[in-house]
Design a protein around this motif. Structure first.
Motif, mmCIF file in Angstrom:
data_model
loop_
_atom_site.group_PDB
_atom_site.id
_atom_site.type_symbol
_atom_site.label_atom_id
_atom_site.label_comp_id
_atom_site.label_asym_id
_atom_site.label_seq_id
_atom_site.Cartn_x
_atom_site.Cartn_y
_atom_site.Cartn_z
ATOM 1 N N ARG A 106 0.833 -1.212 0.000
ATOM 2 C CA ARG A 106 0.000 0.000 0.000
ATOM 3 C C ARG A 106 0.861 1.253 0.000
ATOM 4 N N ARG A 107 0.179 2.378 -0.247
ATOM 5 C CA ARG A 107 0.802 3.693 -0.252
ATOM 6 C C ARG A 107 0.099 4.605 0.743
ATOM 7 N N VAL A 108 0.846 5.583 1.236
ATOM 8 C CA VAL A 108 0.278 6.596 2.118
ATOM 9 C C VAL A 108 1.045 7.896 1.884
ATOM 10 N N GLU A 109 0.322 9.002 1.920
ATOM 11 C CA GLU A 109 0.938 10.324 1.809
ATOM 12 C C GLU A 109 1.303 10.802 3.211
ATOM 13 N N VAL A 110 2.498 11.372 3.339
ATOM 14 C CA VAL A 110 2.953 11.897 4.622
ATOM 15 C C VAL A 110 3.527 13.301 4.422
ATOM 16 N N VAL A 111 3.616 14.041 5.494
ATOM 17 C CA VAL A 111 4.303 15.339 5.482
ATOM 18 C C VAL A 111 5.351 15.282 6.599
ATOM 19 N N PRO A 112 6.620 15.082 6.237
ATOM 20 C CA PRO A 112 7.669 15.020 7.258
ATOM 21 C C PRO A 112 7.745 16.323 8.054
ATOM 22 N N ARG A 113 8.085 16.176 9.314
ATOM 23 C CA ARG A 113 8.178 17.330 10.212
ATOM 24 C C ARG A 113 9.563 17.379 10.851
ATOM 25 N N GLY A 114 10.033 18.586 11.123
ATOM 26 C CA GLY A 114 11.257 18.737 11.896
ATOM 27 C C GLY A 114 10.963 18.360 13.338
ATOM 28 N N ARG A 115 11.916 17.778 13.989
ATOM 29 C CA ARG A 115 11.728 17.344 15.382
ATOM 30 C C ARG A 115 12.687 18.116 16.288
ATOM 31 N N TYR A 116 12.348 18.213 17.543
ATOM 32 C CA TYR A 116 13.130 18.949 18.530
ATOM 33 C C TYR A 116 13.509 18.019 19.676
ATOM 34 N N PRO A 117 14.569 17.217 19.522
ATOM 35 C CA PRO A 117 14.898 16.226 20.548
ATOM 36 C C PRO A 117 15.278 16.832 21.903
ATOM 37 N N ASN A 118 15.754 18.081 21.919
ATOM 38 C CA ASN A 118 16.095 18.760 23.173
ATOM 39 C C ASN A 118 15.150 19.899 23.485
ATOM 40 N N GLY A 119 14.038 19.986 22.772
ATOM 41 C CA GLY A 119 13.102 21.084 22.955
ATOM 42 C C GLY A 119 13.349 22.195 21.940
ATOM 43 N N PRO A 120 12.383 23.073 21.740
ATOM 44 C CA PRO A 120 12.470 24.090 20.702
ATOM 45 C C PRO A 120 13.592 25.108 20.908
ATOM 46 N N ASP A 121 14.087 25.281 22.135
ATOM 47 C CA ASP A 121 15.160 26.235 22.381
ATOM 48 C C ASP A 121 16.504 25.750 21.854
ATOM 49 N N CYS A 122 16.606 24.485 21.496
ATOM 50 C CA CYS A 122 17.886 23.931 21.060
ATOM 51 C C CYS A 122 17.959 23.685 19.560
ATOM 52 N N GLY A 123 16.984 24.120 18.823
ATOM 53 C CA GLY A 123 17.047 23.953 17.375
ATOM 54 C C GLY A 123 16.359 22.695 16.888
ATOM 55 N N THR A 138 -4.023 -1.496 7.114
ATOM 56 C CA THR A 138 -4.243 -0.110 6.734
ATOM 57 C C THR A 138 -3.065 0.756 7.146
ATOM 58 N N LEU A 139 -2.595 1.627 6.245
ATOM 59 C CA LEU A 139 -1.504 2.546 6.553
ATOM 60 C C LEU A 139 -2.074 3.922 6.879
ATOM 61 N N ARG A 140 -1.453 4.585 7.848
ATOM 62 C CA ARG A 140 -1.844 5.959 8.174
ATOM 63 C C ARG A 140 -0.647 6.682 8.762
ATOM 64 N N GLU A 141 -0.606 7.995 8.500
ATOM 65 C CA GLU A 141 0.451 8.815 9.078
ATOM 66 C C GLU A 141 0.052 9.214 10.490
ATOM 67 N N VAL A 142 1.038 9.235 11.374
ATOM 68 C CA VAL A 142 0.841 9.712 12.735
ATOM 69 C C VAL A 142 1.830 10.858 12.933
#
Length: 143
Positions: A106-123, A138-142
């Protein structure tokens, strides 16, 4: 050790801590770039192999994906895909059983996101997306 030397040593140890108290400490932890895949039971118990292809901005490339057993009878893995951006992408996932029979294709559309492993203050770390395969395939984006 006399009392004055002890107080001097204590001051040397405590002053740097007081100076750092207001600063945010950012570790060197990274964020993998690619697609995380989680497969739910009972399907996860029947999967012997996984293949994944990611398409973004007109380019399609395979992403090496190996699934590992997870708590609760599921499985998960991560497909590295260097160059992934925060634009929409299409993920094609094929799961096969021990005899080579196709369990999911199957196929699923996703929108990759930037992640903040140390919180937003660290980039922001590299973008990634997460796809869940439900027990029925069934495939789904989380997010």
């Amino acid at each position: 050790m006399n009392r004055h030397r002890k107080l001097g040593l204590l001051a040397i140890l405590v002053l740097p801590l007081a100076a750092c108290q207001g600063e945010r400490i950012c570790t060197a932890i990274g964020t993998p770039v690619g697609i995380q895949v989680d497969v739910a039971p009972p399907l996860a118990g029947r999967v012997a192999a996984a293949e994944m292809e990611v398409c973004q901005a007109g380019a399609c490339r395979p992403a090496r994906l190996e699934l590992f057993d997870a708590d609760g009878g599921g499985s998960n893995g991560f497909g590295d895909w260097q160059g992934l951006s925060k634009e929409p992408a299409r993920v094609m996932l094929k799961l096969t059983g021990p005899g080579g029979d196709t369990l999911v294709d199957r196929r699923v559309e996703v929108v990759p996101r930037g992640r903040y492993p140390n919180g937003p203050d660290c980039g922001e770390g590299g973008p990634n997306a997460r796809v869940v395969v439900d027990g029925d395939g069934t495939l789904r984006e989380v997010p």
